[in-house]
Motif scaffolding. Structure first.
Motif, PDB file in Angstrom:
ATOM      1  N   SER A 145      18.233  -8.276 -16.430  1.00 32.28           N
ATOM      2  CA  SER A 145      18.053  -6.845 -16.669  1.00 32.28           C
ATOM      3  C   SER A 145      17.430  -6.654 -18.041  1.00 32.28           C
ATOM      4  N   GLY A 146      16.556  -5.677 -18.149  1.00 32.46           N
ATOM      5  CA  GLY A 146      15.931  -5.383 -19.439  1.00 32.46           C
ATOM      6  C   GLY A 146      15.170  -6.567 -19.977  1.00 32.46           C
ATOM      7  N   ASN A 147      15.397  -6.851 -21.261  1.00 29.68           N
ATOM      8  CA  ASN A 147      14.673  -7.952 -21.901  1.00 29.68           C
ATOM      9  C   ASN A 147      15.551  -9.179 -22.080  1.00 29.68           C
ATOM     10  N   LYS A 148      16.629  -9.270 -21.321  1.00 28.98           N
ATOM     11  CA  LYS A 148      17.493 -10.440 -21.421  1.00 28.98           C
ATOM     12  C   LYS A 148      16.724 -11.682 -20.989  1.00 28.98           C
ATOM     13  N   LYS A 149      16.982 -12.800 -21.664  1.00 26.01           N
ATOM     14  CA  LYS A 149      16.273 -14.038 -21.356  1.00 26.01           C
ATOM     15  C   LYS A 149      16.939 -14.741 -20.182  1.00 26.01           C
ATOM     16  N   SER A 150      16.156 -15.095 -19.168  1.00 30.56           N
ATOM     17  CA  SER A 150      16.726 -15.744 -17.991  1.00 30.56           C
ATOM     18  C   SER A 150      16.620 -17.259 -18.072  1.00 30.56           C
TER      19      SER A 150
ATOM     20  N   TYR B 142      17.206 -24.780 -17.562  1.00 31.83           N
ATOM     21  CA  TYR B 142      17.426 -24.021 -16.333  1.00 31.83           C
ATOM     22  C   TYR B 142      16.321 -22.980 -16.212  1.00 31.83           C
ATOM     23  N   ILE B 143      15.526 -23.059 -15.123  1.00 32.43           N
ATOM     24  CA  ILE B 143      14.338 -22.210 -14.997  1.00 32.43           C
ATOM     25  C   ILE B 143      14.363 -21.463 -13.660  1.00 32.43           C
ATOM     26  N   PRO B 144      14.673 -20.172 -13.664  1.00 36.13           N
ATOM     27  CA  PRO B 144      14.604 -19.389 -12.425  1.00 36.13           C
ATOM     28  C   PRO B 144      13.181 -19.374 -11.875  1.00 36.13           C
ATOM     29  N   GLN B 145      13.055 -19.549 -10.561  1.00 35.28           N
ATOM     30  CA  GLN B 145      11.746 -19.587  -9.916  1.00 35.28           C
ATOM     31  C   GLN B 145      11.407 -18.285  -9.200  1.00 35.28           C
ATOM     32  N   SER B 146      12.328 -17.345  -9.237  1.00 44.08           N
ATOM     33  CA  SER B 146      12.078 -16.044  -8.610  1.00 44.08           C
ATOM     34  C   SER B 146      12.928 -14.993  -9.306  1.00 44.08           C
ATOM     35  N   LYS B 147      12.584 -13.730  -9.083  1.00 42.67           N
ATOM     36  CA  LYS B 147      13.333 -12.636  -9.704  1.00 42.67           C
ATOM     37  C   LYS B 147      14.616 -12.319  -8.936  1.00 42.67           C
ATOM     38  N   GLU B 148      14.702 -12.771  -7.712  1.00 49.97           N
ATOM     39  CA  GLU B 148      15.889 -12.508  -6.898  1.00 49.97           C
ATOM     40  C   GLU B 148      16.966 -13.524  -7.242  1.00 49.97           C
ATOM     41  N   GLN B 149      17.835 -13.162  -8.161  1.00 50.20           N
ATOM     42  CA  GLN B 149      18.888 -14.051  -8.622  1.00 50.20           C
ATOM     43  C   GLN B 149      20.219 -13.304  -8.641  1.00 50.20           C
ATOM     44  N   SER B 150      21.274 -14.004  -8.262  1.00 49.75           N
ATOM     45  CA  SER B 150      22.606 -13.417  -8.355  1.00 49.75           C
ATOM     46  C   SER B 150      23.622 -14.547  -8.472  1.00 49.75           C
ATOM     47  N   GLY B 151      24.881 -14.166  -8.631  1.00 48.53           N
ATOM     48  CA  GLY B 151      25.939 -15.151  -8.776  1.00 48.53           C
ATOM     49  C   GLY B 151      26.854 -14.807  -9.935  1.00 48.53           C
ATOM     50  N   PHE B 152      27.592 -15.802 -10.385  1.00 45.37           N
ATOM     51  CA  PHE B 152      28.517 -15.633 -11.503  1.00 45.37           C
ATOM     52  C   PHE B 152      28.475 -16.881 -12.381  1.00 45.37           C
TER      53      PHE B 152
END
Length: 309
Positions: A47-52, A98-108
């Motif tokens: 969300s926003g400018n948080k680093k993923s 750790y590198i997300p490959q898509s914007k659709e991410q969820s979990g805990f």
């Protein structure tokens, strides 16, 4: 490379001057209990400018991440891809990216210090568990049923953390242990074929492991990784492969790089502190002061005291 403490971690996800940080540390930490917290991944990293993307920074805490979405995890010469969902067990001993490959991410995910879990009544030593060994596969694939079961545990942790139950931290430790033991029974995610930049990645991680041990800040501090084999085991690769990679990328052997860095630190300690040669020898991993003196003279042509004076 930075050394990321729990406080630094919160600065990364909330911002440098966020007023929530001190409150979180105060509420979820104590000298007796250590620190524990749990978060919704989507809320805090996408969300926003948080680093993923998580970098190779040294993390001075443990982290268990329940991941839903397409992601890539890189560690030394290994790459693992989470196509759908999985769980990751991070330890201060294993630097990873750790590198997300898509914007659709969820979990805990939950974060905790060594002190938090050491208070378990089982007397458990976290670093002795198989899942936290340097050669462990710390990323695991989950099917839908497994994901939903683990998601329920994270939700229970989230609910319990905000409760006023007198023994809630004992219960939270049990939830963390349940996650760990479940992870140890899971099948690791299949590793991808080594990429072209695997050698550079191994070299970078080796240097990171070496540099994280410095500077030596007090006489009781001693480096933990001393010999080439120590680094190879921590990186989860064969010593011959580590030597080959470092020769290719730096032109030097593993021993030459380690010894060069120890000599550099020894010079600093001799010139900038009043520590005895014995104290310096111990801090740099030498059991006998004579061994240190011979080592230093071999690499500088001067005995330690003569160099100091």
């Amino acid at each position: 490379m930075e050394n990321l403490s729990i406080k630094d971690f919160y600065k990364e996800i909330f911002g440098e001057n966020n007023s929530q940080i001190d409150t979180l540390l105060k509420n979820n930490s104590s000298n007796e209990l250590g620190h524990f917290n749990v978060f919704d991944t989507k809320k805090f990293f996408f969300s926003g400018n948080k680093k993923s993307e998580m970098t190779y920074n040294r993390k001075l805490y443990y982290k268990i991440s329940l991941i839903k979405g397409n992601n890539l995890v890189e560690y030394a010469g290994k790459s693992v891809r989470i196509e759908k969902q999985g769980i990751l067990f991070a330890t201060p001993k294993i630097p990873y990216k750790y590198i997300p490959q898509s914007k659709e991410q969820s979990g805990f995910f939950c974060v905790f210090t060594k002190e938090f879990l050491s208070k378990s009544k089982t007397g458990l030593l976290i670093d002795e568990l198989p899942i936290y060994q340097p050669n462990s596969n710390f990323v695991y694939q989950l099917n839908d049923e497994q994901y939903n079961e683990l998601k329920l545990i994270f939700k229970k942790m989230d609910t319990e953390l905000s409760s006023d139950y007198a023994f809630k931290y004992d219960l939270l430790r049990n939830y963390v242990l349940e996650l760990i033991h479940t992870g140890q029974k899971l099948k690791p995610v299949e590793r991808l074929t080594s990429t072209n930049n695997a050698s550079q990645r191994i070299s970078s991680l080796f240097i990171e492991l070496l540099e994280r041990q410095f500077p030596i800040e007090n006489e009781s501090q001693a480096i933990q990784l001393k010999a080439p084999i120590d680094y190879a085991k921590t990186l989860g690769i064969h010593i011959n492969h580590l030597n080959k990679v470092l020769k290719e990328t730096t032109g030097k052997s593993t021993s030459e790089i380690i010894n060069g860095r120890i000599v550099e630190e020894a010079k600093i300690l001799l010139k900038q502190t009043q520590w005895s040669v014995t104290e310096i020898a111990y801090a740099l991993g030498f059991e006998e002061v004579a061994h240190f003196s011979n080592f230093f003279k071999k690499h500088t042509s001067l005995p330690p005291l003569k160099f100091r004076n």
